[in-house]
Design a protein around this motif. Structure first.
Motif, PDB file in Angstrom:
ATOM      1  N   PRO A 297      80.373  15.139  23.857  1.00  0.00           N
ATOM      2  CA  PRO A 297      79.785  16.382  24.670  1.00  0.00           C
ATOM      3  C   PRO A 297      78.726  17.053  24.106  1.00  0.00           C
ATOM      4  O   PRO A 297      78.346  16.508  22.913  1.00  0.00           O
ATOM      5  CB  PRO A 297      81.042  17.049  24.831  1.00  0.00           C
ATOM      6  CG  PRO A 297      81.942  16.816  23.637  1.00  0.00           C
ATOM      7  CD  PRO A 297      81.522  15.474  23.615  1.00  0.00           C
TER       8      PRO A 297
ATOM      9  N   THR B 107      88.816  16.290  17.080  1.00  0.00           N
ATOM     10  CA  THR B 107      89.930  17.117  17.781  1.00  0.00           C
ATOM     11  C   THR B 107      90.567  15.845  18.732  1.00  0.00           C
ATOM     12  O   THR B 107      89.930  14.876  19.033  1.00  0.00           O
ATOM     13  CB  THR B 107      89.174  18.140  18.788  1.00  0.00           C
ATOM     14  OG1 THR B 107      88.323  17.622  19.411  1.00  0.00           O
ATOM     15  CG2 THR B 107      88.853  19.377  17.738  1.00  0.00           C
TER      16      THR B 107
ATOM     17  N   LEU C  80      91.743  14.020  22.055  1.00  0.00           N
ATOM     18  CA  LEU C  80      91.076  13.600  23.245  1.00  0.00           C
ATOM     19  C   LEU C  80      92.194  13.448  24.123  1.00  0.00           C
ATOM     20  O   LEU C  80      93.044  12.410  24.246  1.00  0.00           O
ATOM     21  CB  LEU C  80      90.231  12.664  23.112  1.00  0.00           C
ATOM     22  CG  LEU C  80      88.742  12.824  22.347  1.00  0.00           C
ATOM     23  CD1 LEU C  80      88.318  11.274  22.423  1.00  0.00           C
ATOM     24  CD2 LEU C  80      87.970  13.886  23.083  1.00  0.00           C
ATOM     25  N   GLU C  81      92.103  14.140  25.521  1.00  0.00           N
ATOM     26  CA  GLU C  81      92.879  13.743  26.700  1.00  0.00           C
ATOM     27  C   GLU C  81      92.030  13.147  27.531  1.00  0.00           C
ATOM     28  O   GLU C  81      91.289  13.828  28.199  1.00  0.00           O
ATOM     29  CB  GLU C  81      93.449  15.071  27.240  1.00  0.00           C
ATOM     30  CG  GLU C  81      94.336  15.929  26.092  1.00  0.00           C
ATOM     31  CD  GLU C  81      95.610  15.211  26.256  1.00  0.00           C
ATOM     32  OE1 GLU C  81      96.030  14.530  26.928  1.00  0.00           O
ATOM     33  OE2 GLU C  81      96.380  15.735  25.107  1.00  0.00           O
TER      34      GLU C  81
ATOM     35  N   LEU D 270      86.754  12.106  30.558  1.00  0.00           N
ATOM     36  CA  LEU D 270      86.945  13.201  29.835  1.00  0.00           C
ATOM     37  C   LEU D 270      86.275  14.335  30.532  1.00  0.00           C
ATOM     38  O   LEU D 270      85.162  14.512  31.007  1.00  0.00           O
ATOM     39  CB  LEU D 270      86.437  13.146  28.417  1.00  0.00           C
ATOM     40  CG  LEU D 270      86.540  14.552  27.498  1.00  0.00           C
ATOM     41  CD1 LEU D 270      88.177  14.987  27.473  1.00  0.00           C
ATOM     42  CD2 LEU D 270      85.607  14.754  26.377  1.00  0.00           C
ATOM     43  N   ARG D 271      87.297  15.406  31.023  1.00  0.00           N
ATOM     44  CA  ARG D 271      86.658  16.368  31.814  1.00  0.00           C
ATOM     45  C   ARG D 271      86.932  17.983  31.197  1.00  0.00           C
ATOM     46  O   ARG D 271      88.116  18.044  30.651  1.00  0.00           O
ATOM     47  CB  ARG D 271      87.365  16.529  33.197  1.00  0.00           C
ATOM     48  CG  ARG D 271      86.720  17.617  34.148  1.00  0.00           C
ATOM     49  CD  ARG D 271      87.568  17.553  35.482  1.00  0.00           C
ATOM     50  NE  ARG D 271      86.899  16.422  36.295  1.00  0.00           N
ATOM     51  CZ  ARG D 271      86.976  16.023  37.482  1.00  0.00           C
ATOM     52  NH1 ARG D 271      87.661  16.839  38.101  1.00  0.00           N
ATOM     53  NH2 ARG D 271      86.385  15.180  37.987  1.00  0.00           N
ATOM     54  N   GLN D 272      85.686  18.226  30.999  1.00  0.00           N
ATOM     55  CA  GLN D 272      85.809  19.716  30.243  1.00  0.00           C
ATOM     56  C   GLN D 272      85.165  20.791  31.138  1.00  0.00           C
ATOM     57  O   GLN D 272      84.177  20.322  31.815  1.00  0.00           O
ATOM     58  CB  GLN D 272      85.273  19.354  29.061  1.00  0.00           C
ATOM     59  CG  GLN D 272      85.816  18.793  28.033  1.00  0.00           C
ATOM     60  CD  GLN D 272      85.098  18.336  26.773  1.00  0.00           C
ATOM     61  OE1 GLN D 272      83.891  18.090  26.724  1.00  0.00           O
ATOM     62  NE2 GLN D 272      85.772  18.491  25.623  1.00  0.00           N
ATOM     63  N   GLU D 273      85.226  22.229  30.772  1.00  0.00           N
ATOM     64  CA  GLU D 273      84.751  23.106  31.559  1.00  0.00           C
ATOM     65  C   GLU D 273      83.540  23.472  30.321  1.00  0.00           C
ATOM     66  O   GLU D 273      83.637  23.863  29.187  1.00  0.00           O
ATOM     67  CB  GLU D 273      85.532  24.175  31.704  1.00  0.00           C
ATOM     68  CG  GLU D 273      86.584  23.868  33.110  1.00  0.00           C
ATOM     69  CD  GLU D 273      87.268  25.244  33.026  1.00  0.00           C
ATOM     70  OE1 GLU D 273      87.083  26.272  32.541  1.00  0.00           O
ATOM     71  OE2 GLU D 273      88.460  25.087  34.021  1.00  0.00           O
ATOM     72  N   ASP D 274      82.305  23.814  31.288  1.00  0.00           N
ATOM     73  CA  ASP D 274      81.085  24.322  30.397  1.00  0.00           C
ATOM     74  C   ASP D 274      81.038  25.660  30.828  1.00  0.00           C
ATOM     75  O   ASP D 274      80.454  26.209  31.960  1.00  0.00           O
ATOM     76  CB  ASP D 274      79.895  23.669  30.658  1.00  0.00           C
ATOM     77  CG  ASP D 274      78.593  24.105  29.955  1.00  0.00           C
ATOM     78  OD1 ASP D 274      78.637  25.037  29.328  1.00  0.00           O
ATOM     79  OD2 ASP D 274      77.972  23.169  29.499  1.00  0.00           O
TER      80      ASP D 274
ATOM     81  N   ASN E  71      81.910  22.162  35.797  1.00  0.00           N
ATOM     82  CA  ASN E  71      82.592  21.232  35.194  1.00  0.00           C
ATOM     83  C   ASN E  71      82.159  19.868  34.670  1.00  0.00           C
ATOM     84  O   ASN E  71      81.109  19.449  35.504  1.00  0.00           O
ATOM     85  CB  ASN E  71      83.937  20.636  36.298  1.00  0.00           C
ATOM     86  CG  ASN E  71      84.852  21.884  36.395  1.00  0.00           C
ATOM     87  OD1 ASN E  71      85.004  22.792  35.545  1.00  0.00           O
ATOM     88  ND2 ASN E  71      85.429  21.824  37.569  1.00  0.00           N
TER      89      ASN E  71
ATOM     90  N   ASP F  70      82.295  15.793  33.515  1.00  0.00           N
ATOM     91  CA  ASP F  70      82.927  14.767  33.817  1.00  0.00           C
ATOM     92  C   ASP F  70      82.353  13.496  32.985  1.00  0.00           C
ATOM     93  O   ASP F  70      81.281  13.138  33.453  1.00  0.00           O
ATOM     94  CB  ASP F  70      83.485  14.362  35.118  1.00  0.00           C
ATOM     95  CG  ASP F  70      84.326  13.181  35.021  1.00  0.00           C
ATOM     96  OD1 ASP F  70      84.303  12.653  36.125  1.00  0.00           O
ATOM     97  OD2 ASP F  70      84.902  12.822  33.965  1.00  0.00           O
TER      98      ASP F  70
END
Length: 413
Positions: free
Chosen positions: A59, A104, A106-107, A179-183, A189, A191
């Motif tokens: 990311p 870290t 990872l999910e 991997l989905r994260q929020e910015d 979002n 992905d």
């Protein structure tokens, strides 16, 4: 929406690959940025250029990086992609290795998806939620999600099960980790996807086929006296068979009866097209003479690559179309000259007609005058004959002469 294929980075030097955003429902007001990094390798029916085995993604904050690769087993320890040949109703198993190189945990979500060729000619995978009908529907991952600790690897087993009623031929897809994260800064979002390509050849009757469709030619109008301008030949390559096929192409463009043949640039080879896929082609031909009716001819030679990597060419397929290249400036000049000639000819004809009419009138007048001049003489001769006729009272040559003298005196008076 199409998603670009990103070449994977070497395992020894993970590379952060930029992501693309995918629109979510309006209610969510978010755009998902998608990253697809697929390990390119040998296809069962049409291999591409070999690429590094590992693919990495990270990311924007550079704190999360992971790679994926094929598992080492009896199929090989250094495969660049998954490739299988199975008959309908058969199954096989394999594994995807996921390594976390970050600091870290990872999910990640894991799923399979069908592949397709993008408008840019690259291989890509359907995003999560889009329905797959081939590889994406026949591959079942042993885990739908997994957690990978920092510095650790996890092997995800999966099964490929070909339905009994599967159509023979080539299929392509991939195994994807997401991997989905929020910015929060961007309010979106993100992905990020990373996967390995999977090609599958289903046994049965192989029927490679190809077609050149919808050939068209258009010529650009210019002010050049000869109508020189760029022409554009467009057509569609269509894989109508059940194997992965590419094609070499040749295009010709000429005027009536093959004259004024243009120098057509050689089109680039098409990408590998999956069964049923089409590829639009546009070829610009410079400085085409406006010779009237143009004829464009397209020849495509399909190329099939088998599982061993050897290639074979199929019989060429052809298509043609006609168009117009009119030299409007020259045509306008010709029209003006033709009109001037027509007007000149008409003027000459009218002048000749007038002269003929005048000549006819003059002749008629001369004839009339001659007739008028002859009429009195004829009358006098008739009267003289009557006066001089024997047996007629008072008729004699002397009386006829006297009568003529009397008339002459009257006419003079």
């Amino acid at each position: 929406m199409t998603f670009p294929t990103v070449l994977p980075a070497p395992a020894s030097r993970p590379v952060a690959v930029p992501a693309r955003r995918r629109s979510l429902p309006r209610a969510a007001r978010a755009v998902v940025v998608l990253l697809v990094a697929l390990v390119a390798g040998t296809l069962a029916a049409a291999p591409t250029t070999a690429a590094p085995r590992l693919a990495a993604a990270s990311p924007a904050d550079q704190d999360v990086t992971w790679t994926v690769r094929t598992a080492s087993n009896d199929r090989g320890a250094d495969r660049t992609s998954f490739a299988y040949t199975l008959n309908p109703g058969r199954t096989t198993t394999d594994g995807l290795v996921v390594a976390n190189h970050g600091k870290t945990a990872l999910e990640l979500a894991v799923y399979a998806a069908d592949g397709y060729t993008t408008d840019a000619g690259q291989f890509d995978l359907l995003v999560a939620g889009q329905k797959s009908v081939g590889v994406g529907a026949w591959v079942a991952a042993g885990k739908k999600s997994l957690t990978v600790a920092p510095g650790k690897t996890v092997t995800v087993p999966f099964t490929v099960a070909v339905p009994e009623n599967a159509t023979p031929g080539d299929y392509a897809g991939g195994i994807v980790t997401s991997l989905r994260q929020e910015d929060e800064a961007e309010g979106i979002n993100v992905d990020r996807r990373l996967g390995v390509r999977l090609t599958l050849h289903v046994g049965g009757k192989i029927a490679p086929a190809f077609a050149v469709e919808d050939v068209r030619v258009q010529h650009e109008t210019t002010a050049d006296p000869l109508g020189r301008g760029d022409a554009t030949v467009t057509y569609t390559l269509h894989n109508t068979g059940n194997t992965i096929v590419s094609a070499q192409q040749a295009v010709s463009l000429a005027g009536p009866f093959g004259r004024f043949a243009a120098d057509v640039p050689a089109p680039e080879g098409s990408p590998d097209l999956l069964p049923g896929e089409s590829w639009p082609v546009s070829v610009t031909v410079p400085d085409v003479v406006g010779s009237g009716r143009l004829t464009a001819h397209v020849t495509a030679t399909p190329v099939v690559t088998d599982a061993s990597g050897s290639t074979s060419s199929l019989a060429p397929v052809e298509g043609s179309a006609h168009g117009w290249a009119v030299p409007w400036v020259l045509l306008a000049v010709v029209v003006v000259v033709a009109a001037a000639v027509v007007l000149a000819v008409r003027g000459l004809r009218r002048a000749r007609s007038r002269r003929r009419e005048n000549e006819d009138a003059r002749v008629e007048e001369a004839v009339a005058q001659a007739l008028r001049a002859q009429r009195p003489q004829a009358s006098e001769a008739a009267e003289d004959a009557a006066l001089a006729e024997p047996g007629v009272p008072g008729s004699s040559p002397t009386s006829a002469a006297l009568t003529r003298q009397s008339r002459a005196a009257e006419s003079r008076s």
